[in-house]
Design a protein around this motif. Structure first.
Motif, short mmCIF file in Angstrom:
data_model
loop_
_atom_site.label_atom_id
_atom_site.label_comp_id
_atom_site.label_asym_id
_atom_site.label_seq_id
_atom_site.Cartn_x
_atom_site.Cartn_y
_atom_site.Cartn_z
N PHE A 19 0.84 -1.19 0.00
CA PHE A 19 0.00 0.00 0.00
C PHE A 19 0.89 1.25 0.00
O PHE A 19 1.59 1.50 0.99
N ASP A 71 -8.58 -0.93 -4.75
CA ASP A 71 -7.22 -1.04 -5.27
C ASP A 71 -6.27 -0.51 -4.20
O ASP A 71 -6.67 0.20 -3.28
N LYS A 72 -5.01 -0.86 -4.31
CA LYS A 72 -4.07 -0.60 -3.21
C LYS A 72 -3.81 0.89 -2.98
O LYS A 72 -3.61 1.31 -1.84
N HIS A 88 -6.79 2.21 -1.01
CA HIS A 88 -6.73 1.81 0.40
C HIS A 88 -5.68 2.63 1.15
O HIS A 88 -5.90 3.01 2.31
N TYR A 98 -7.04 -4.95 -2.14
CA TYR A 98 -7.39 -5.11 -0.73
C TYR A 98 -8.81 -5.64 -0.67
O TYR A 98 -9.73 -5.06 -1.24
#
Length: 438
Positions: free
Chosen positions: A13, A113-114, A117, A96
């Protein structure tokens, strides 16, 4: 060492990039900010129309000619396998994935989506910073539930260690448990309390019973943040008095982001950087600031999964003082599926019953907590935990007030219990209607 940031980075992330993006949004002047929001609204719709078959199917014959033409997404729309809802290029391995608690009655698995997040965590960290709280360094007293399966249990415990959290069970709210909590507050230098409103209110009532101020026991305590359940003004005053610190109200949804957070001036500031929040009526028309309606939210950054004009299931009001850049949540009234239907056909917010009952039975401190269920059109049942049973006078007064505020000939039943049923997550639902499940 910034352990929390490091854990996000190690899991893919991009927290630093997200933080830079958030800062650049916050630096925009008002006109530029308004243009930014309009551009992001258009871009996220176009992205999912191009890359998401599930979202394409929702449009059907509707053209994307204006924002009003964008369909409102409901939780029922999402009751299908996650892999059928993901955009091109995304799979459950590179996003995620989590699931909602199901407190609304409609649990489902969702994805972000990362980068989206990471932005969520950037917003949370930013808001906590308003109150001099730092995720990497501040120590949290956490009043939450915890998964009971072995894998889920130890995963949460590991996250607690990384996040400097000490978890207190919300499933045991006995005086004996609270006595142990007090010992913990004496031995650990907590910076803040965070967790479910109902459980923290019970801890405050315990302190009132002992005539104790928590900050005198734990001088490092700076604030108390409550979330996931309704916060009533009298409960807020109770907590602030016996905790000795400000109480901050948080409103969020796991599938979206942090939605609103109280600042130091007690304004409930809506997240306008990564979300676009609207209030709509029963005909899905957008209401002006100050009017009550359904809360509809667009996630401006989630490319993995569309949450566009998403009806979260809550009823609320945006203040007339709101602007696009700084919307203010004036009131959160409850969930749309928590409406009480009366024999006359009249509808009332389920929390109306809770307010009426609360004003009568909590005055003397006898009743610790209670919930209300609608069993059928005419019958409502109050389940409560108390040191002694409600008196006949209290019961008659509640019935009288119900008739005064609602209508006559309602049947109000009472049942005293040793403890109330909580959801698997540990949340307490103040009002629920069995009519919604028949």
């Amino acid at each position: 060492m910034n352990v929390f940031d490091l854990s996000l980075k190690l899991n893919g992330f991009p927290i630093k990039e997200a933080r830079r993006t958030l800062t650049s949004i916050q630096d925009l002047q008002e006109i530029d900010f308004n243009n930014y929001v309009e551009a992001k609204k258009h871009a996220i719709v176009q992205y999912h129309l191009k890359h998401n078959a599930f979202y394409q199917s929702l449009f059907k014959e509707t053209d994307h000619t204006s924002w009003d033409a964008v369909p409102i997404l409901t939780k029922q729309d999402l009751q299908q396998p996650l892999n059928k809802r993901l955009s091109e290029g995304f799979s459950e391995k590179n996003v995620y994935v989590n699931k909602t608690s199901g407190s609304s009655g409609d649990p489902f698995v969702f994805a972000k989506d990362k980068f989206c997040h990471a932005l969520t965590w950037s917003v949370i960290q930013d808001r906590f910073g308003w109150h001099q709280l730092d995720f990497n360094n501040s120590v949290q007293a956490r009043f939450y539930g915890i998964p009971l399966d072995t894998k889920g249990y130890y995963k949460e415990r590991f996250k607690d260690v990384l996040s400097k959290r000490h978890r207190f069970s919300v499933f045991d709210l006995s005086d004996a448990a609270f006595e142990k909590h007090l010992d913990t507050f004496k031995s650990i230098a907590f910076d803040y309390i965070n967790g479910y409103t109902s459980a923290i209110v019970q801890f405050a009532k315990f302190l009132r019973q002992r005539d104790l101020i928590l900050k005198t026991i734990c001088p490092t305590l700076k604030a108390c943040l409550v979330t996931s359940e309704m916060l009533f003004e009298d409960d807020k005053r109770l907590m602030e008095r016996y905790f000795g610190v400000p109480v901050i109200n948080e409103y969020g949804a796991s599938e979206l982001d942090l939605i609103a957070f109280q600042n130091q001036n007690s304004q409930w500031v809506v997240n306008s950087e990564t979300l676009y929040v609207e209030i709509v009526n029963e005909e899905n028309q957008v209401l002006p600031y100050g009017e009550e309606g359904r809360v509809v939210i667009t996630s401006l950054y989630n490319k993995a999964h569309p949450f566009i004009r998403y009806d979260i299931g809550d009823i609320g009001v945006l203040s007339e003082e709101s602007t696009v850049q700084k919307p203010l949540l004036q009131k959160l009234i409850g969930r749309t599926n928590d409406m009480a239907v009366l024999p006359s056909g009249k509808k009332a917010a389920g929390l109306t019953f809770y307010y009426i009952t609360k004003s009568i039975i909590e005055d003397d401190g006898n009743v610790k907590e209670f919930i209300i269920e609608q069993l059928d059109l005419q019958t409502f049942k109050v389940f409560y935990v108390s040191a002694s049973a409600l008196t006949v006078n209290q019961i008659n007064l509640i019935k009288k007030e119900m008739e005064h505020y609602l209508e006559k000939d309602l049947q109000i039943l009472f049942e005293r219990q040793d403890q109330l049923k909580r959801s698997k997550s540990g949340k307490l639902k103040q009002f629920s209607s069995l009519l919604n499940h028949t």
